[in-house]
Design an enzyme around this catalytic site. Structure first.
Site, PDB file in Angstrom:
ATOM      1  N   GLY A  45      18.362  -1.573  44.200  1.00 19.17           N
ATOM      2  CA  GLY A  45      17.514  -2.474  43.422  1.00 19.17           C
ATOM      3  C   GLY A  45      17.733  -3.876  43.982  1.00 19.17           C
ATOM      4  O   GLY A  45      18.330  -4.043  45.051  1.00 19.17           O
TER       5      GLY A  45
ATOM      6  N   GLY B  18      21.524  -4.398  44.596  1.00 18.42           N
ATOM      7  CA  GLY B  18      22.106  -3.576  45.663  1.00 18.42           C
ATOM      8  C   GLY B  18      21.529  -3.903  47.030  1.00 18.42           C
ATOM      9  O   GLY B  18      22.270  -4.064  48.011  1.00 18.42           O
TER      10      GLY B  18
ATOM     11  N   ARG C  44      14.029 -13.470  23.117  1.00 18.77           N
ATOM     12  CA  ARG C  44      13.546 -12.128  22.776  1.00 18.77           C
ATOM     13  C   ARG C  44      14.141 -11.559  21.494  1.00 18.77           C
ATOM     14  O   ARG C  44      13.448 -10.917  20.716  1.00 18.77           O
ATOM     15  CB  ARG C  44      13.859 -11.181  23.933  1.00 18.77           C
ATOM     16  CG  ARG C  44      13.059 -11.539  25.133  1.00 18.77           C
ATOM     17  CD  ARG C  44      13.471 -10.776  26.349  1.00 18.77           C
ATOM     18  NE  ARG C  44      12.601 -11.149  27.442  1.00 18.77           N
ATOM     19  CZ  ARG C  44      12.741 -10.727  28.684  1.00 18.77           C
ATOM     20  NH1 ARG C  44      13.727  -9.911  29.003  1.00 18.77           N
ATOM     21  NH2 ARG C  44      11.915 -11.112  29.610  1.00 18.77           N
TER      22      ARG C  44
END
Ligand code: FAD
Length: 659
Positions: A44, A47, A339
């Site tokens: 990702g 990584g 959020r």
């Protein structure tokens, strides 16, 4: 009595016992003693950026991922943007302000020093990505454009339409490919890490399953980095990609790595609501939409009832009968509150009966005002792909005019509801991103490091790329420096054989249960338990019930699971069964942590601890620490270890988004 730890565990000297392994050691290349090998698990954003950077620095990198290409990592799903303190808008932004907003956004539960470093390197990330050719949105004059995300009163989010993650990942992937071509990174796609191998107290390799052949393979290196993402899919329904799992992280936890703050789970306020029991995935509508979309429910309960019955539509309700509850409750931040605050406010309205769809579990996100002000073209330039995605799923296009009342045009609003999205908790790491196992590092969403109890929007990509490009490649060298004289160990060591044998035995165990229930049916049930008892509103009683139900369901998993096929070759059901085994461990860990934290903070909301206005009520006197958990074996309660938080630059206070 909980143990107390320090965030700076030194790597320590090389144990004498190492010399015993001489027989197994591969000889160090005398011409280049510094040729060290590093395993990076995950491709990702965290990584891929780490593997590319380590390769460029001269390390030999083994990089694995479960997808068929690094470009398919979950990071490509990221929509809205990435934060940086460039202050291109000249709106008073600074490194300090980004640092402050992040610590405050995390409800004062993040480690201050890490967050400051993150804010400091944020600007380098943008420069790095621009140099790679990432097509960030630009102003007419050529400057990079910005938009705002929750919890900030400045505009600091860089974006590429609603596909920021994909574009950033393509940038990281091109750097990675360059290192693959140069021979510094060896890529293993369709490989899943099943275990970390510890030799003499240090991480020295991994056992991975070749997902195509089903074979187990051993990899050894001087250090192991996991970048395997979060554990949101423990809840079954989430905005995460279907393949997201926490197997690597949980296996590290079982091998002794502390797991920090597992109860800090982020529930995102703007997702397409659940619409039936056959669903296996939820879809996010990016937070960036809250720049121009206004969230509301009807003021009158009879209007809400009519919406639920389908006898009225949102656009039938005139302006004066709409309750823009975020703007009403939080005038300073309005629709751009963080959020956790926005999610709880939506739940509060729906719990009171003001939900706007047939399940009563939805609120409106309405673009009428901004389309009337700016025109549909501008709105489409900003959010075109998100509008199209919404239409594809719901058959409603939010840019369609639906009604005109008193000369004001009303457009079809989106319907949204909170859903599991991101996990702030993760493998505990010190300031150098090293876990409590020397030689094992964790980066990106799979560590716990920077977001405290609530992550601000557009800060995950920032953290993943900060870790991968600018932090780990340097800090890992403090560990590797004393490893330079110690060659990579052989995979013939008994520790590797033992680890492989255990993984193999687990595969056999799962295949041989030969019960009646599919992996998905049990996973879905686990998800219901998690959402019901360990979700947005938690209570001590509910958490205990949830734990009990999880134990019972885990027994069902162990005795009545059916996995078709064999362990040879491709067996997706078997892979999912391994993931589910680890979601059980994770779910219980989330509940244990939530039960032990008798306060509300950020995404962890204990209903017993709230203010009169329904806001989270922290208890800094007793819970101003990182809660780290040490595994004590299946079915046993893990041990709590505390890392006290120390704030020097920021005054800890009650979060306020009202004024
Ligand atoms: C819909 C959506 C939108 C988002 N939008 C934004 C946004 O706009 N801005 C923002 O900042 N954040 C956003 N986020 C959050 C952000 O995308 C993630 O937090 C981030 O991409 C995680 O990156 P990562 O590299 O840590 O992990 P991932 O991208 O999840 O990558 C994990 C990697 O590990 C590999 N892997 C996993 N397990 C194993 C194993 N056992 N063995 C081998 N390999 C393994 C996978 O193959 C993959 O390569 C969004 C998230 C979602 C769900």
């Amino acid at each position: 009595m909980a143990k107390v730890i320090d965030s700076k565990i030194p790597a320590g000297p090389v144990p004498e016992k190492w010399k015993e392994y001489k027989a197994h050691q591969r000889l160090v290349n005398p011409k280049n003693k510094l040729k060290l090998d590093v395993i990076v698990v995950g491709t990702g954003l965290a990584g891929a950026s780490a593997a590319a950077s380590l390769g460029e620095m001269g390390f030999n990198v083994i990089n694995l991922c479960i997808q068929d290409s690094p470009r398919r990592a979950h990071s490509i799903a990221a929509q809205g943007g990435i934060n940086a303190a460039k202050c291109y808008q000249n709106d008073g932004d600074s490194v300090y302000r980004l640092f402050y907003d992040t610590v405050k956004g995390g409800d004062y539960r993040a480690r201050e020093a890490n967050v400051y470093r993150l804010a400091e390197v944020s600007n380098n990330i943008i420069d790095q990505c621009v140099a790679q050719g990432v097509p960030f949105a630009r102003e007419y004059g050529g400057m990079l454009a910005n938009r705002s995300f929750g919890g900030a009163q400045v505009s600091r989010t860089f974006y590429a339409k609603g596909q920021t993650g994909q574009q950033l990942l393509l940038g990281a992937y091109s750097s990675l490919s360059c290192q693959v071509q140069a021979g510094k990174v060896k890529l293993y796609t369709r490989y899943e890490m099943e275990d970390v191998v510890i030799v003499d107290g240090r991480a020295r390799g991994i056992i991975a399953k070749n997902l195509t052949t089903g074979k187990l393979e051993r990899f050894s290196a001087n250090a192991v980095v996991i970048a395997t993402g979060g554990y949101g899919n423990t809840y079954f329904l989430s905005t995460n990609a279907m393949g997201c799992n926490c197997t690597a992280a949980v296996q590290c936890y079982r091998k002794g790595a502390y797991f920090a703050n597992p109860s800090y789970v982020q529930i995102h306020p703007t997702c397409i609501p659940v619409h039936g029991d056959k669903q296996s995935k939820l879809t996010l509508m990016s937070e960036s939409l809250r720049n121009d979309g206004r969230i509301w429910v009807p003021k009158k309960i009879e209007d809400a009832k009519a919406l639920q019955a389908g006898t009225k539509q949102g656009w039938d309700i005139p302006e004066e009968d709409r309750d823009y509850y975020l703007e009403r409750r939080y005038p300073a931040f309005g629709n751009l509150v963080p959020r956790d605050v926005a999610s709880r406010a939506a739940k509060e309205r729906c719990d009171k009966g003001f939900g706007v769809n047939n399940t009563g579990l939805a609120v409106f996100l309405d673009f009428s005002e901004s389309i009337n002000r700016l025109g549909l073209d501008i709105i489409m330039q900003r959010y075109g792909n998100l509008f199209e995605m919404y239409e594809e799923i719901t058959d409603v296009f939010p840019g369609d005019v639906a009604n005109e009342i008193n000369g004001v045009k009303y457009y079809k609003p989106m319907m949204i509801y909170p859903a599991i999205h991101y996990t702030m908790g993760g493998i505990w790491v010190d300031y150098e991103l090293q876990t409590s196992i020397p030689g094992l590092f964790a980066i990106g969403e799979c560590n716990f490091s920077d977001h405290g109890a609530n992550r601000l929007g557009a800060s995950a990509l920032m953290q993943g790329l900060a870790d991968g490009y600018f932090v780990l490649p340097y800090t890992i060298q403090n560990y590797l420096a004393d490893q330079a004289v110690w060659p990579k160990v052989s995979t013939d060591l008994p520790e590797f054989a033992e680890a492989e044998k255990k993984v193999d035995a687990e595969l056999d165990r799962l295949l041989n249960i030969k019960g009646k229930r599919s992996v998905d049916s049990i996973h879905k049930e686990l998800g219901h338990i998690m959402w019901e008892y360990v979700g947005m509103g938690r209570t001590a009683e509910g958490l205990k019930t949830g734990l009990k139900k999880m134990h019972e369901l885990e027994k069902e998993f162990d005795t009545n699971l059916f996995v078709p096929g064999t362990k040879e070759g491709l067996n997706i059901e078997l892979d999912k069964a391994i993931h589910l085994r680890d979601f059980f461990t994770m779910g219980q860990l989330v509940a244990f942590d939530a039960l032990s934290r008798n306060e509300s903070c950020g995404g962890h909301f204990r209903e017993e601890y709230q203010t009169e206005e329904g806001e989270a009520k922290r208890d800094d006197e007793n819970y101003f620490y990182v809660g780290c958990w040490e595994y004590q074996g299946k079915g046993n309660e893990p041990t709590l270890i505390k890392e006290p938080l120390e704030y020097e630059a920021i005054k800890v206070q009650t979060r306020n988004y009202k004024n």
